[in-house]
Design a protein around this motif. Structure first.
Motif, mmCIF file in Angstrom:
data_model
loop_
_atom_site.group_PDB
_atom_site.id
_atom_site.type_symbol
_atom_site.label_atom_id
_atom_site.label_comp_id
_atom_site.label_asym_id
_atom_site.label_seq_id
_atom_site.Cartn_x
_atom_site.Cartn_y
_atom_site.Cartn_z
ATOM 1 N N TRP A 52 -6.667 -3.665 -4.239
ATOM 2 C CA TRP A 52 -6.882 -3.713 -6.024
ATOM 3 C C TRP A 52 -7.406 -2.104 -6.278
ATOM 4 C CZ3 TRP A 52 -3.998 -6.621 -8.175
ATOM 5 C CH2 TRP A 52 -3.679 -7.930 -7.955
ATOM 6 N N LEU A 53 -8.091 -1.634 -5.311
ATOM 7 C CA LEU A 53 -8.728 -0.199 -5.843
ATOM 8 C C LEU A 53 -7.605 0.810 -6.444
ATOM 9 C CD1 LEU A 53 -11.623 0.278 -3.369
ATOM 10 C CD2 LEU A 53 -11.864 -0.764 -5.812
ATOM 11 N N GLY A 54 -6.372 0.669 -5.691
ATOM 12 C CA GLY A 54 -5.292 1.326 -6.118
ATOM 13 C C GLY A 54 -4.831 1.341 -7.283
ATOM 14 N N VAL A 55 -4.892 -0.001 -8.250
ATOM 15 C CA VAL A 55 -4.438 -0.301 -9.290
ATOM 16 C C VAL A 55 -4.532 0.695 -10.462
ATOM 17 C CG1 VAL A 55 -4.058 -2.130 -11.246
ATOM 18 C CG2 VAL A 55 -4.127 -2.801 -9.000
ATOM 19 N N PRO A 56 -5.803 1.009 -10.907
ATOM 20 C CA PRO A 56 -5.806 2.169 -11.952
ATOM 21 C C PRO A 56 -5.075 3.461 -11.752
ATOM 22 C CG PRO A 56 -7.812 1.149 -11.253
ATOM 23 C CD PRO A 56 -6.825 0.668 -10.055
ATOM 24 N N VAL A 57 -5.158 3.832 -10.417
ATOM 25 C CA VAL A 57 -4.336 4.991 -10.066
ATOM 26 C C VAL A 57 -2.888 5.070 -10.211
ATOM 27 C CG1 VAL A 57 -3.539 6.672 -7.967
ATOM 28 C CG2 VAL A 57 -5.978 5.627 -8.144
ATOM 29 N N CYS A 93 4.433 -4.655 -9.577
ATOM 30 C CA CYS A 93 4.920 -4.225 -8.425
ATOM 31 C C CYS A 93 3.896 -4.223 -7.273
ATOM 32 C CB CYS A 93 5.792 -3.019 -8.471
ATOM 33 S SG CYS A 93 7.409 -3.497 -9.181
ATOM 34 N N TRP A 94 2.786 -3.668 -7.805
ATOM 35 C CA TRP A 94 1.587 -3.015 -6.748
ATOM 36 C C TRP A 94 0.874 -4.708 -6.374
ATOM 37 C CZ3 TRP A 94 0.096 0.965 -4.402
ATOM 38 C CH2 TRP A 94 -1.127 0.908 -3.866
ATOM 39 N N GLY A 95 0.834 -5.570 -7.331
ATOM 40 C CA GLY A 95 0.177 -6.803 -7.020
ATOM 41 C C GLY A 95 1.358 -7.627 -6.353
ATOM 42 N N LEU A 96 2.489 -7.494 -6.259
ATOM 43 C CA LEU A 96 3.553 -8.000 -5.300
ATOM 44 C C LEU A 96 3.681 -7.432 -3.965
ATOM 45 C CD1 LEU A 96 5.895 -10.090 -5.226
ATOM 46 C CD2 LEU A 96 7.380 -8.233 -5.967
ATOM 47 N N GLY A 97 3.221 -6.289 -4.108
ATOM 48 C CA GLY A 97 3.229 -5.664 -2.630
ATOM 49 C C GLY A 97 1.670 -6.234 -2.063
ATOM 50 N N ILE A 98 0.620 -6.345 -2.618
ATOM 51 C CA ILE A 98 -0.512 -6.949 -2.247
ATOM 52 C C ILE A 98 -0.360 -8.227 -1.653
ATOM 53 C CG2 ILE A 98 -2.905 -7.651 -2.929
ATOM 54 C CD1 ILE A 98 -3.111 -5.197 -4.635
ATOM 55 N N TRP A 99 0.365 -8.981 -2.395
ATOM 56 C CA TRP A 99 0.712 -10.535 -2.094
ATOM 57 C C TRP A 99 1.626 -10.462 -0.828
ATOM 58 C CZ3 TRP A 99 -1.145 -15.061 -3.033
ATOM 59 C CH2 TRP A 99 -0.355 -16.039 -2.659
ATOM 60 N N ALA A 100 2.547 -9.653 -0.608
ATOM 61 C CA ALA A 100 3.154 -9.447 0.456
ATOM 62 C C ALA A 100 2.468 -9.118 1.819
ATOM 63 C CB ALA A 100 4.313 -8.491 0.349
ATOM 64 N N SER A 101 1.309 -8.359 1.400
ATOM 65 C CA SER A 101 0.657 -7.702 2.381
ATOM 66 C C SER A 101 -0.262 -8.904 3.077
ATOM 67 C CB SER A 101 -0.246 -6.537 2.345
ATOM 68 O OG SER A 101 -1.234 -6.892 1.246
ATOM 69 N N THR A 102 -0.540 -9.849 2.196
ATOM 70 C CA THR A 102 -1.478 -11.059 2.646
ATOM 71 C C THR A 102 -0.930 -12.109 3.360
ATOM 72 O OG1 THR A 102 -1.319 -12.129 0.538
ATOM 73 C CG2 THR A 102 -3.165 -10.531 0.678
ATOM 74 N N ASP A 103 0.326 -11.778 3.987
ATOM 75 C CA ASP A 103 1.285 -13.145 4.287
ATOM 76 C C ASP A 103 0.575 -13.288 5.984
ATOM 77 O OD1 ASP A 103 3.095 -14.734 5.402
ATOM 78 O OD2 ASP A 103 4.630 -13.200 5.441
ATOM 79 N N LEU A 104 0.376 -14.746 6.156
ATOM 80 C CA LEU A 104 -0.169 -14.878 7.435
ATOM 81 C C LEU A 104 0.495 -14.902 8.582
ATOM 82 C CD1 LEU A 104 -2.211 -18.054 6.018
ATOM 83 C CD2 LEU A 104 -3.082 -15.864 6.372
ATOM 84 N N VAL A 182 6.155 -1.458 -1.344
ATOM 85 C CA VAL A 182 6.073 -1.202 0.115
ATOM 86 C C VAL A 182 4.561 -0.690 0.285
ATOM 87 C CG1 VAL A 182 7.164 0.269 1.879
ATOM 88 C CG2 VAL A 182 8.612 -1.064 0.155
ATOM 89 N N LEU A 183 4.248 0.299 -0.439
ATOM 90 C CA LEU A 183 3.010 1.010 0.099
ATOM 91 C C LEU A 183 1.872 0.159 0.257
ATOM 92 C CD1 LEU A 183 1.537 3.830 0.473
ATOM 93 C CD2 LEU A 183 1.257 4.044 -1.951
ATOM 94 N N PRO A 184 1.419 -0.838 -0.454
ATOM 95 C CA PRO A 184 0.270 -1.873 -0.138
ATOM 96 C C PRO A 184 0.682 -2.726 1.397
ATOM 97 C CG PRO A 184 0.814 -2.408 -2.360
ATOM 98 C CD PRO A 184 1.940 -1.461 -1.875
ATOM 99 N N VAL A 185 1.794 -3.105 1.559
ATOM 100 C CA VAL A 185 2.277 -3.531 2.828
ATOM 101 C C VAL A 185 2.076 -2.438 3.867
ATOM 102 C CG1 VAL A 185 3.885 -4.541 4.020
ATOM 103 C CG2 VAL A 185 3.864 -5.118 1.855
ATOM 104 N N HIS A 186 2.443 -1.297 3.963
ATOM 105 C CA HIS A 186 2.051 -0.520 4.723
ATOM 106 C C HIS A 186 0.663 0.003 4.866
ATOM 107 C CE1 HIS A 186 2.724 3.164 7.270
ATOM 108 N NE2 HIS A 186 2.030 3.857 6.318
#
Length: 192
Positions: A52-57, A93-104, A182-186
């Motif tokens: 979430w620190l990447g959201v402002p950037v 889109c960043w939030g969607l990427g974060i959600w995808a990165s938390t997949d168990l 894609v970037l948050p998942v990576h």
């Protein structure tokens, strides 16, 4: 011999006894509890991630970029609106990427993806020509995906039916949206 089907019913005669029905209800309730527990864990991971620190950037960069592009052919208030809209879209889109990165189940998916990508590794190991061929294949696949994703804007750009700035802005918006997902998942995969 009785065969079991995925939905829980047996081929032949189903078990309509009280015990059979109670067992099916208990199994369904347990699956529901497991799903709720997995969702709770995923929500906690989603809220407490450092991504979430990447959201402002992301918001600032997308606002400035699309504001400047919108000022080329529009008045300033409309350019401000378009820049703000682009910033909100990129944050979503960043939030969607974060959600995808938390997949168990991501570990299972990455193992399957690794197994399916082994042909690329074998191609790279076959020497200099194999590495060159692997890069050419990757570039061609990337170009095909970009072409399919941005086909309407590329068509407008080539035919001249729309302004070049608007077409390029549409292409840039789509590409940055994909990168923002894609970037948050990576980043999450590199960290773990």
């Amino acid at each position: 011999m009785k065969w079991k089907i995925d939905s829980g019913f047996r081929s032949g005669t189903p078990d309509w006894s009280r015990e059979g029905i109670a067992r099916k209800i208990d199994e369904a309730a347990e699956r529901g509890r497991q799903r709720r527990q997995r969702l709770r864990v995923r929500l906690v991971r989603f809220v407490h991630t450092r991504l979430w620190l990447g959201v402002p950037v992301v918001a600032i960069v997308s606002f400035v970029l699309f504001f400047l592009l919108a000022t080329i052919g529009n008045p300033v208030p409309e350019a401000l609106f378009r820049g703000g809209l682009a910033a909100v879209l990129m944050v979503l889109c960043w939030g969607l990427g974060i959600w995808a990165s938390t997949d168990l189940d991501r570990e299972d998916v990455t193992e399957q993806a690794q197994e399916s990508a082994d042909w690329i590794d074998r191609l790279k190991q076959s020497g200099v020509w194999g590495r060159i061929a692997a890069r050419v294949v990757a570039i061609l696949l990337l170009a095909a995906v970009i072409g399919l994703l941005c086909y309407p804007q590329i068509e407008d750009l080539v035919t001249g039916s729309d302004s070049p700035v608007k077409s390029l802005t549409g292409i840039l918006l789509k590409l940055l949206a994909v990168v923002a997902v894609v970037l948050p998942v990576h980043l999450a995969q590199r960290r773990s």
